[in-house]
Design a protein around this motif. Sequence first.
Motif, PDB file in Angstrom:
ATOM      1  N   TYR A 268       0.839  -1.201   0.000  1.00 41.40           N
ATOM      2  CA  TYR A 268       0.000   0.000   0.000  1.00 41.40           C
ATOM      3  C   TYR A 268       0.876   1.255   0.000  1.00 41.40           C
ATOM      4  CZ  TYR A 268      -3.640  -3.265   1.635  1.00 41.40           C
ATOM      5  OH  TYR A 268      -4.506  -4.325   1.779  1.00 41.40           O
ATOM      6  N   GLY A 272       1.348   3.397  -3.420  1.00 38.58           N
ATOM      7  CA  GLY A 272       0.743   4.724  -3.268  1.00 38.58           C
ATOM      8  C   GLY A 272       1.785   5.823  -3.373  1.00 38.58           C
ATOM      9  N   LEU A 368      -2.097  -0.144  -7.117  1.00 41.19           N
ATOM     10  CA  LEU A 368      -2.561   0.045  -5.736  1.00 41.19           C
ATOM     11  C   LEU A 368      -4.008  -0.403  -5.592  1.00 41.19           C
ATOM     12  CD1 LEU A 368      -2.153   1.168  -2.863  1.00 41.19           C
ATOM     13  CD2 LEU A 368      -2.805   3.420  -3.754  1.00 41.19           C
ATOM     14  N   PHE A 372      -5.589  -3.366  -3.000  1.00 45.17           N
ATOM     15  CA  PHE A 372      -6.751  -3.284  -2.104  1.00 45.17           C
ATOM     16  C   PHE A 372      -7.786  -4.357  -2.460  1.00 45.17           C
ATOM     17  CE2 PHE A 372      -5.416   1.252  -1.419  1.00 45.17           C
ATOM     18  CZ  PHE A 372      -5.208   1.129  -0.050  1.00 45.17           C
TER      19      PHE A 372
END
Length: 403
Positions: A268, A272, A368, A372
Amino acid sequence: MPLALLALAVGAFGIGTTEFVIMGLLPGIAADFGVSIPTAGLLVTGYALGVVVGAPLLTVLGGRVSRKRMLMVLMSLFVAGNILSALAPSFGMMLTGRVIASLAHGSFFGIGSVVAAGLVAPDRKAGAIATMFTGLTVANIVGVPLGTFIGQAVGWRTTFAVVAALGVVGLLGIARLVPAMPRPEGARLGRELTAFRNPQVLLAMAMTVLGFGGVFAAITYIAPMMTEVAGYSEGAVTWLLVLFGTGMFLGNLIGGRYADRALMPLLYVTLGGLAVVLALFTVAAHSKVLAAVAVLLVGALGFATVPPLQKRVLDQAHGAPTLASAVNIGAFNLGNALAAWLGGLVIAGGFGYTSPNWVGAALAAAALGLAFWSAALERRAPAPAPAEAAAAPVRTPVAPVQH
């Protein structure tokens, strides 16, 4: 870490050097063979495509031999390809040598990742993989600049001869230091292929393509971006690439250190952060200082995703990791080729030399999003069967990659 990892790292150093040093040698090679620079660029494209094809092909063909022996075969193939490149009498033979060397690339890192992970305790697997990949990152700091210097001072053929010699050192190291690791019982092509039925394996590979593709969307066009926009001289590009390699080295250390502790949170943060830095690079490219910082951060954040993504594929492939691991190495190169093509499209469309950064930011953001999505699928996964739960120290629906 076992000394066997040093032998794998030496092999990775040689492979990393031959992959990237070609970019600094293209003008000399083009002049010697009487071809244009775009034609000489086929030596880069051919290598990347050879990795994509060779990774699954040689892994499948080598499925009936021990992993140590296969690593030795791959390094021998790498040496042969670089010797052919050094002695090539024509451009066609030079391209053939590049492709032969590239065929070993994906399988070496794929099988090497499995071997490295098997040499250490379960909670140190990502660190072991990162140690092997250190050879690749150091190649960008030392091997590529040194190889470029040798090629410009003595001739590009000498560079490939030196790389072949590095391959021989790696081959001898593997023969001496890597322990005999017989082919796992029950390992069959059909079983290896079942790993690709797992959505988590496919998602991890898609993250590999998009995430590392984001890096290469920008770095492929670093020369015109730094000279035309940031105002650097052409000679400074070499040292900017060294800075990029330094970022790769640092990112690899970070990824190897924390992937064993918190794999998904690490993805993450790195994916990101990569998306944000690439987006800001569009503005930062107008400043020499900020552009240099951005190059360092792109290398660090991009390569910090490599150990966790490779470990995630190994974990999610369960008892059949070899082919999946090798294909994931091919996915890195597929991402490189895709991103370079997309970056070229936006430049050709008149959006400027900084526009590939936006392409890279979009690719990293997409990776990303997949991370998720992958985590959400894990949370909705059914609880383990009673027998499995009884054997586990903690009852949890989270995939094995998290323990």
